[in-house]
Design an enzyme around this catalytic site. Sequence first.
Site, mmCIF file in Angstrom:
data_model
loop_
_atom_site.group_PDB
_atom_site.id
_atom_site.type_symbol
_atom_site.label_atom_id
_atom_site.label_comp_id
_atom_site.label_asym_id
_atom_site.label_seq_id
_atom_site.Cartn_x
_atom_site.Cartn_y
_atom_site.Cartn_z
ATOM 1 N N SER A 142 0.863 -0.876 0.569
ATOM 2 C CA SER A 142 -0.343 -0.138 0.223
ATOM 3 C C SER A 142 0.650 0.865 0.167
ATOM 4 C CB SER A 142 -0.558 0.018 1.403
ATOM 5 O OG SER A 142 -1.490 1.377 1.107
ATOM 6 N N TYR A 155 -2.718 -0.898 10.338
ATOM 7 C CA TYR A 155 -2.606 -0.901 8.663
ATOM 8 C C TYR A 155 -0.971 -0.661 8.083
ATOM 9 C CZ TYR A 155 -3.822 -1.229 4.432
ATOM 10 O OH TYR A 155 -4.526 -1.252 2.322
HETATM 11 P P1 NAD Z 1 -11.880 -6.046 -0.601
HETATM 12 O O1 NAD Z 1 -12.223 -6.047 1.283
HETATM 13 O O2 NAD Z 1 -11.886 -6.291 -1.628
HETATM 14 O O3 NAD Z 1 -10.849 -7.657 -0.699
HETATM 15 C C1 NAD Z 1 -10.207 -8.634 0.848
HETATM 16 C C2 NAD Z 1 -10.255 -9.616 0.065
HETATM 17 O O4 NAD Z 1 -9.472 -10.748 1.913
HETATM 18 C C3 NAD Z 1 -11.800 -10.647 0.420
HETATM 19 O O5 NAD Z 1 -11.469 -10.935 -0.805
HETATM 20 C C4 NAD Z 1 -11.720 -10.920 0.898
HETATM 21 O O6 NAD Z 1 -12.274 -12.054 1.334
HETATM 22 C C5 NAD Z 1 -10.056 -11.322 1.974
HETATM 23 N N1 NAD Z 1 -9.664 -11.628 3.526
HETATM 24 C C6 NAD Z 1 -10.341 -11.069 4.350
HETATM 25 N N2 NAD Z 1 -9.923 -11.440 4.974
HETATM 26 C C7 NAD Z 1 -9.248 -12.359 5.022
HETATM 27 C C8 NAD Z 1 -9.059 -13.889 6.105
HETATM 28 N N3 NAD Z 1 -9.042 -13.161 7.299
HETATM 29 N N4 NAD Z 1 -8.691 -15.211 5.398
HETATM 30 C C9 NAD Z 1 -8.534 -15.044 3.261
HETATM 31 N N5 NAD Z 1 -9.482 -13.960 2.688
HETATM 32 C C10 NAD Z 1 -9.889 -13.089 4.109
HETATM 33 O O7 NAD Z 1 -10.253 -5.379 -0.448
HETATM 34 P P2 NAD Z 1 -9.288 -4.496 -1.265
HETATM 35 O O8 NAD Z 1 -9.650 -3.060 -1.083
HETATM 36 O O9 NAD Z 1 -9.332 -5.636 -2.771
HETATM 37 O O10 NAD Z 1 -7.528 -5.186 -0.549
HETATM 38 C C11 NAD Z 1 -7.343 -5.840 -1.517
HETATM 39 C C12 NAD Z 1 -5.899 -5.383 -0.790
HETATM 40 O O11 NAD Z 1 -4.846 -4.103 -1.458
HETATM 41 C C13 NAD Z 1 -5.894 -5.790 0.919
HETATM 42 O O12 NAD Z 1 -4.621 -6.247 0.924
HETATM 43 C C14 NAD Z 1 -5.223 -3.816 0.832
HETATM 44 O O13 NAD Z 1 -4.676 -3.904 2.376
HETATM 45 C C15 NAD Z 1 -4.779 -3.950 -0.180
HETATM 46 N N6 NAD Z 1 -4.487 -2.134 -0.597
HETATM 47 C C16 NAD Z 1 -6.179 -1.809 -1.099
HETATM 48 C C17 NAD Z 1 -6.183 -0.797 -1.258
HETATM 49 C C18 NAD Z 1 -7.633 0.163 -1.571
HETATM 50 O O14 NAD Z 1 -7.653 1.586 -2.138
HETATM 51 N N7 NAD Z 1 -8.601 -0.773 -2.011
HETATM 52 C C19 NAD Z 1 -5.466 0.019 -1.091
HETATM 53 C C20 NAD Z 1 -3.833 -0.036 -1.467
HETATM 54 C C21 NAD Z 1 -3.451 -1.718 -1.076
#
Ligand code: NAD
Length: 260
Positions: A142, A155
Amino acid sequence: MLKGKKALVTGSTSGIGEGYARALAAEGCDVMINGFGDAGEIETLRQSIETDHGVACHYHGADMSKAEEIEDMVASASATMGGVDILMNNAGIQFVAPLAEYPVEKWDAIIAINLTSVFHTTRLCIPIMRERGWGRIVNTASAHAIVASPNKSAYVAAKHGVAGLTKAAALEVARDNITVNAICPGYVWTPLVEKQIPDTAKARGMTEEEVINDVMLSAAATKKFATIEQVAALAIFLCGDAGENITGSLQSIDGGWTAQ
Ligand code: NAD
């Protein structure tokens, strides 16, 4: 060049992880998806990846906070697909609260799911990749792996940890034809982002509209969210031939946030 490779993507029932799984399948990879959600919806997703791209798609429901379930998932991925060539560590959760009031169980969950799971999958996949003589590990970190924001202590700590783990792992496997990199998105419009808007509004005493414009997009010079497809395209680049000598790197896709 990715046709026929075997990919394991954690946290891929939604958002960026689903984008990775679809992009890998589009390149001809067999994929194992993982994550939580409605069983019927996950099965529909699994089938759609298979039918849209003519690859095999498997699902494992391991909870990324549990080492033994992660061990079972990696063993199952290797046995079912015949190996693991590409590992995308993507599962992640968020919780927003001031540090002095931060719930201890939320801290523990974020460190376990966002950071410790990456240690487990990586330690388990390295021997498989070494045996196959090739591997790609892509961690979704991130912008918060590089800079901090208030009210996101767990986080930010976990993502800085992912950055360090990425570099350490990359050095250990550098001579094994395995690369390890982290993608550092700013804000990407996904369910994770949508869900934190009300909590951030509460923590900062703002309207939800103000959170989007004055908090989330305030640091992005472009004033734009990245798309899931753009993040997935970067991951595919890192997995391809052109990414062969890119390792131990943090790849920002944050609209200029961390350039400031
Ligand atoms: P999201 O909530 O859409 O998806 C998260 C995924 O992780 C889902 O499939 C969920 O079921 C799974 N998950 C959650 N807890 C879990 C567990 N205990 N065991 C197995 N699976 C689990 O989120 P996203 O925005 O697509 O985020 C994905 C990654 O990207 C994360 O690591 C997040 O920190 C990172 N990220 C997101 C953003 C953003 O702006 N969306 C920015 C930077 C980093």
